[in-house]
Write a protein that holds these residues in place. Structure first.
Motif, PDB file in Angstrom:
ATOM      1  N   UNK A 127       0.542  -1.249   0.082  1.00  0.00           N
ATOM      2  CA  UNK A 127      -0.103   0.067   0.095  1.00  0.00           C
ATOM      3  C   UNK A 127       0.915   1.229   0.003  1.00  0.00           C
ATOM      4  N   UNK A 128       2.071   1.152   0.711  1.00  0.00           N
ATOM      5  CA  UNK A 128       2.899   2.342   0.623  1.00  0.00           C
ATOM      6  C   UNK A 128       3.477   2.742  -0.624  1.00  0.00           C
ATOM      7  N   UNK A 129       3.966   1.754  -1.399  1.00  0.00           N
ATOM      8  CA  UNK A 129       4.850   1.961  -2.573  1.00  0.00           C
ATOM      9  C   UNK A 129       3.664   2.038  -3.710  1.00  0.00           C
ATOM     10  N   UNK A 130       2.638   1.357  -3.668  1.00  0.00           N
ATOM     11  CA  UNK A 130       1.721   1.274  -4.852  1.00  0.00           C
ATOM     12  C   UNK A 130       0.388   2.449  -4.898  1.00  0.00           C
ATOM     13  N   UNK A 131       0.028   2.567  -3.601  1.00  0.00           N
ATOM     14  CA  UNK A 131      -1.013   3.469  -3.546  1.00  0.00           C
ATOM     15  C   UNK A 131      -0.817   4.710  -2.899  1.00  0.00           C
ATOM     16  N   UNK A 132      -0.258   4.850  -1.785  1.00  0.00           N
ATOM     17  CA  UNK A 132      -0.247   6.102  -0.971  1.00  0.00           C
ATOM     18  C   UNK A 132       0.964   7.182  -1.318  1.00  0.00           C
ATOM     19  N   UNK A 133       2.123   6.609  -1.349  1.00  0.00           N
ATOM     20  CA  UNK A 133       3.390   7.432  -1.741  1.00  0.00           C
ATOM     21  C   UNK A 133       3.114   7.955  -3.211  1.00  0.00           C
ATOM     22  N   UNK A 134       2.974   7.031  -4.135  1.00  0.00           N
ATOM     23  CA  UNK A 134       2.755   7.813  -5.520  1.00  0.00           C
ATOM     24  C   UNK A 134       1.613   8.579  -5.490  1.00  0.00           C
ATOM     25  N   UNK A 135       0.488   8.452  -4.944  1.00  0.00           N
ATOM     26  CA  UNK A 135      -0.509   9.514  -4.882  1.00  0.00           C
ATOM     27  C   UNK A 135      -0.011  11.035  -4.477  1.00  0.00           C
ATOM     28  N   UNK A 136       0.830  10.923  -3.277  1.00  0.00           N
ATOM     29  CA  UNK A 136       1.510  12.166  -2.975  1.00  0.00           C
ATOM     30  C   UNK A 136       2.624  12.762  -3.502  1.00  0.00           C
ATOM     31  N   UNK A 137       3.410  11.780  -4.213  1.00  0.00           N
ATOM     32  CA  UNK A 137       4.153  12.140  -5.133  1.00  0.00           C
ATOM     33  C   UNK A 137       3.749  12.932  -6.504  1.00  0.00           C
TER      34      UNK A 137
END
Length: 222
Positions: A127-137
């Motif tokens: 979830x960190x690398x595929x959902x949340x951090x990509x969204x904020x990036x």
């Protein structure tokens, strides 16, 4: 002159840490009244301090506020960390809720049964690398500005940077492919008030271990 905000919680991160971060980032000094036993918690419940019988509770401006989001929103409004208008506030809320989703997964990890921990860690990493951090990036890339909303520091940035520290504690490699988020983390961490909070000896709490978990079990009886 109003006194310093007083924070009622036990000696751990839990649901109070985001409040500590936000007050610190706003440059607000605060006191902590640590709950050390179930009797301390019962006293707060019986004297009417806890509307819903729960902590965290913050005494501020003559109020005894409970419910983490309500407390954070009040602090953000009071210290101008909540956008310039309704649209900015809606975006700040949306990003904050995304941060909260992942933060909750990480915060509850120590409560996970041992035989489920590896599966939970795998899910958090995914979830960190595929959902949340990509969204904020993507948000930062879309407007090229220093902060998430309105090119101005808001509670969304502070909550996100707090989360990035937790992600880094979990696995530093998880941040590797997110240069704009690493830049935001550095930028916010170098703000004088935040830099002070990140120094050893501040009111920032360390990662929770078995000791914190046992204290929580003793106080909250779970």
């Amino acid at each position: 002159m109003a006194g310093k905000p007083k924070l009622h919680y036990f000696d751990a991160r839990g649901r109070m840490e985001a409040i500590r971060w936000l007050l610190a980032a706003a440059g607000v000094e605060f006191e902590e009244k640590l709950i050390e036993s179930s009797e301390d918690l019962d006293k707060l419940r019986h004297d009417g301090s806890l509307v819903f019988q729960q902590v965290p509770m913050v005494e501020i401006d003559g109020m005894k506020l409970v419910q983490t989001r309500a407390i954070l929103n009040y602090i953000a409004t009071k210290y101008n960390l909540y956008g310039r208008d309704m649209k900015e506030r809606a975006l700040i809320d949306m990003y904050t809720e995304g941060v909260a989703d992942l933060s909750e997964m990480i915060m509850l990890l120590p409560l996970c049964p041992p035989d489920q921990k590896n599966a939970k860690l795998t899910l958090i990493r995914e979830r960190t690398t595929n959902r949340y951090l990509p969204a904020f990036e993507k948000v930062l890339k879309s407007h090229g500005q220093d902060y998430l909303v309105g090119n101005k520091l808001s509670k969304a940035d502070i909550h996100l940077v707090e989360l990035l520290y937790y992600v880094e504690e979990l696995d530093p490699s998880l941040l590797a492919n997110f240069p704009l988020l690493k830049g935001l983390k550095t930028r916010v961490s170098n703000l004088p008030a935040v830099k002070k909070f990140l120094q050893p000896g501040s009111q920032r709490k360390p990662p929770g271990g078995e000791k914190s978990l046992e204290l929580a079990r003793k106080i909250f009886k779970f």
